[in-house]
Design an enzyme around this catalytic site. Structure first.
Site, PDB file in Angstrom:
ATOM      1  N   ARG A   1      -4.590  -4.791  11.533  1.00  0.00           N
ATOM      2  CA  ARG A   1      -3.083  -4.719  10.848  1.00  0.00           C
ATOM      3  C   ARG A   1      -3.211  -5.640   9.607  1.00  0.00           C
ATOM      4  NH1 ARG A   1       0.576  -5.469  16.153  1.00  0.00           N
ATOM      5  NH2 ARG A   1      -1.082  -6.662  16.882  1.00  0.00           N
TER       6      ARG A   1
ATOM      7  N   LYS B   1      14.193   1.460  38.681  1.00  0.00           N
ATOM      8  CA  LYS B   1      15.020   2.606  39.589  1.00  0.00           C
ATOM      9  C   LYS B   1      15.207   1.730  40.795  1.00  0.00           C
ATOM     10  CE  LYS B   1      15.956   7.071  41.400  1.00  0.00           C
ATOM     11  NZ  LYS B   1      15.342   7.008  42.401  1.00  0.00           N
TER      12      LYS B   1
ATOM     13  N   GLY C   1      10.221   3.998  37.511  1.00  0.00           N
ATOM     14  CA  GLY C   1      10.378   3.971  38.838  1.00  0.00           C
ATOM     15  C   GLY C   1      10.668   2.747  39.666  1.00  0.00           C
TER      16      GLY C   1
ATOM     17  N   ALA D   1       9.566  -0.888  24.617  1.00  0.00           N
ATOM     18  CA  ALA D   1       9.292  -1.061  23.255  1.00  0.00           C
ATOM     19  C   ALA D   1       8.372   0.323  22.661  1.00  0.00           C
ATOM     20  CB  ALA D   1       7.962  -2.152  23.310  1.00  0.00           C
TER      21      ALA D   1
ATOM     22  N   GLY E   1      -4.614  -8.014  25.364  1.00  0.00           N
ATOM     23  CA  GLY E   1      -4.057  -9.258  25.599  1.00  0.00           C
ATOM     24  C   GLY E   1      -4.986 -10.531  25.620  1.00  0.00           C
TER      25      GLY E   1
ATOM     26  N   TYR F   1      -1.132   7.282  19.554  1.00  0.00           N
ATOM     27  CA  TYR F   1      -0.182   6.101  19.541  1.00  0.00           C
ATOM     28  C   TYR F   1       1.397   6.530  19.695  1.00  0.00           C
ATOM     29  CZ  TYR F   1       1.922   1.730  18.650  1.00  0.00           C
ATOM     30  OH  TYR F   1       2.778   0.518  18.533  1.00  0.00           O
TER      31      TYR F   1
ATOM     32  N   VAL G   1      -0.741  -1.424  34.153  1.00  0.00           N
ATOM     33  CA  VAL G   1       0.702  -0.628  34.488  1.00  0.00           C
ATOM     34  C   VAL G   1       0.372   0.836  34.743  1.00  0.00           C
ATOM     35  CG1 VAL G   1       2.234  -2.395  33.698  1.00  0.00           C
ATOM     36  CG2 VAL G   1       1.346  -0.598  32.321  1.00  0.00           C
TER      37      VAL G   1
ATOM     38  N   LYS H   1      -2.258   7.137  28.486  1.00  0.00           N
ATOM     39  CA  LYS H   1      -1.673   6.761  29.778  1.00  0.00           C
ATOM     40  C   LYS H   1      -0.706   5.547  29.926  1.00  0.00           C
ATOM     41  CE  LYS H   1      -4.948   6.692  32.694  1.00  0.00           C
ATOM     42  NZ  LYS H   1      -6.178   6.244  33.476  1.00  0.00           N
TER      43      LYS H   1
ATOM     44  N   SER I   1       0.898  -2.137  25.728  1.00  0.00           N
ATOM     45  CA  SER I   1       0.392  -0.984  25.109  1.00  0.00           C
ATOM     46  C   SER I   1      -0.517  -1.518  23.841  1.00  0.00           C
ATOM     47  CB  SER I   1       1.512  -0.027  24.149  1.00  0.00           C
ATOM     48  OG  SER I   1       1.006   0.959  23.532  1.00  0.00           O
TER      49      SER I   1
END
Length: 328
Positions: free
Chosen positions: A187, A106, A103, A115, A37, A146, A58, A92, A76
């Site tokens: 890309r 929840k 989690g 995504a 990012g 991936y 994360v 990961k 990701s």
């Protein structure tokens, strides 16, 4: 005011989602660790009263204070350069990262949207790709890190839905483009536009007869937003079904940029899918969604964005060293 957590918030799609949810009156909590990012994607939100940011990976335990109504998991690596350079981190974030966020959902009794990607179909033997197609994926090929991360992500999400009764949504994203894409991330659209702006010949890998289908970011975000608020728990394709060969697309870029570059050909990378086209019949039926932005219009807006980049950004290599960010 409803509160939404968006992971991967500093990425291309994540930052546009932050904008959309703020415009809809939500309080947005962005989360990113900046492996892929870019902070500049969120600078315009820095002082917004309904936006806050948490720098966090994360794949480690995720803690967010206060109520959460929705979680959108977009953290990701998403380009070949990224996930081939950091394959362990890619696996990961799709496994540990998704587990952590499920989690959290929840614990907070929040609805979570995951995504996923058209890459779960691999090099498809069914065309166009429908949601009930199981795919043709090489689990041990270089792109498998991936593809399988995303396939596992879908599986654990459905397990949480079935076992815990968690409210879950899964979007399968097809090729998306628009402002804030990284220019040299591997890309096809930023690669072609970057080469055109630098006066380089356009590079096609393979014979150019492989196909892609490109969806403008505003259309993609609209589909994701509608899916989150729907009652549908199974995967939904969101993409533009208008298919084009890479060779024809390169010719479009040359015309759009009014340049004189040639097209040069190089060997096709291992595992690169030969066809990619979504069947969006399900999205039309349950979301009343289909793309609206014409590719000519969307490409012009995207090219205008790239033309506004600095010379340093134009010539920056994306083959950067991720070593300091990776925990194996």
């Amino acid at each position: 005011m409803k509160r939404v957590l968006i992971t991967g918030a500093a990425g291309f799609l994540g930052s546009h989602l932050c904008d959309r949810f703020i415009s809809e009156g939500y309080h947005v909590i962005g989360m990113d660790n900046f492996i892929t990012g870019d902070k500049k994607n969120l600078l315009h939100l820095e002082d917004h009263p309904n936006f806050e940011f948490i720098e966090h990976d994360v794949t480690e335990f995720v803690k967010v204070e206060g109520r959460l109504d929705y979680i959108l998991h977009f953290a990701s690596p998403a380009s070949p350069i990224d996930y081939l350079k950091i394959p362990i981190q890619t696996l990961k974030v799709g496994s540990l990262g998704t587990h952590n966020l499920l989690g959290l959902a929840k614990a907070k009794k929040a609805r979570i949207l995951i995504a996923s990607t058209s890459e779960v179909y691999g090099d498809p033997l069914v065309h166009p790709q429908t949601e009930d197609y199981y795919g043709n994926v090489n689990t041990i090929g270089p792109r498998g890190v991936y593809d399988e991360a995303k396939r596992f992500q879908e599986s654990i999400t459905m397990a949480y839905h079935r076992f815990h009764g968690l409210e879950t949504r899964i979007v399968r994203i097809f090729n998306t483009y628009g402002p804030r894409m990284r220019l040299n991330d591997g890309r096809v659209i930023p690669a072609f536009m970057g080469q055109a702006l630098r006066g380089e010949d356009l590079t096609i890998f393979g014979d150019g007869l492989q196909t892609r289908s490109f969806c403008y970011v505003d259309d993609q975000v609209e589909g994701i937003y509608r899916l989150l608020l729907s009652d549908y728990v199974y995967p939904v394709n969101i993409g533009n079904p208008h298919e084009i060969t890479i060779k024809a697309f390169a010719e479009e870029i040359i015309k759009l940029t009014d340049t004189k570059q040639k097209i040069v050909y190089k060997p096709l990378p291992e595992g690169d899918p030969l066809q990619r086209q979504p069947d969006i019949g399900l999205a039309k039926k349950i979301l009343d969604w289909q793309p609206k932005v014409d590719r000519v219009e969307g490409m012009k807006t995207t090219f205008d964005y790239f033309k506004g980049l600095s010379e340093e950004e134009l010539y920056k290599s994306e083959h950067k060293d991720f070593t300091n960010h990776i925990k194996l």
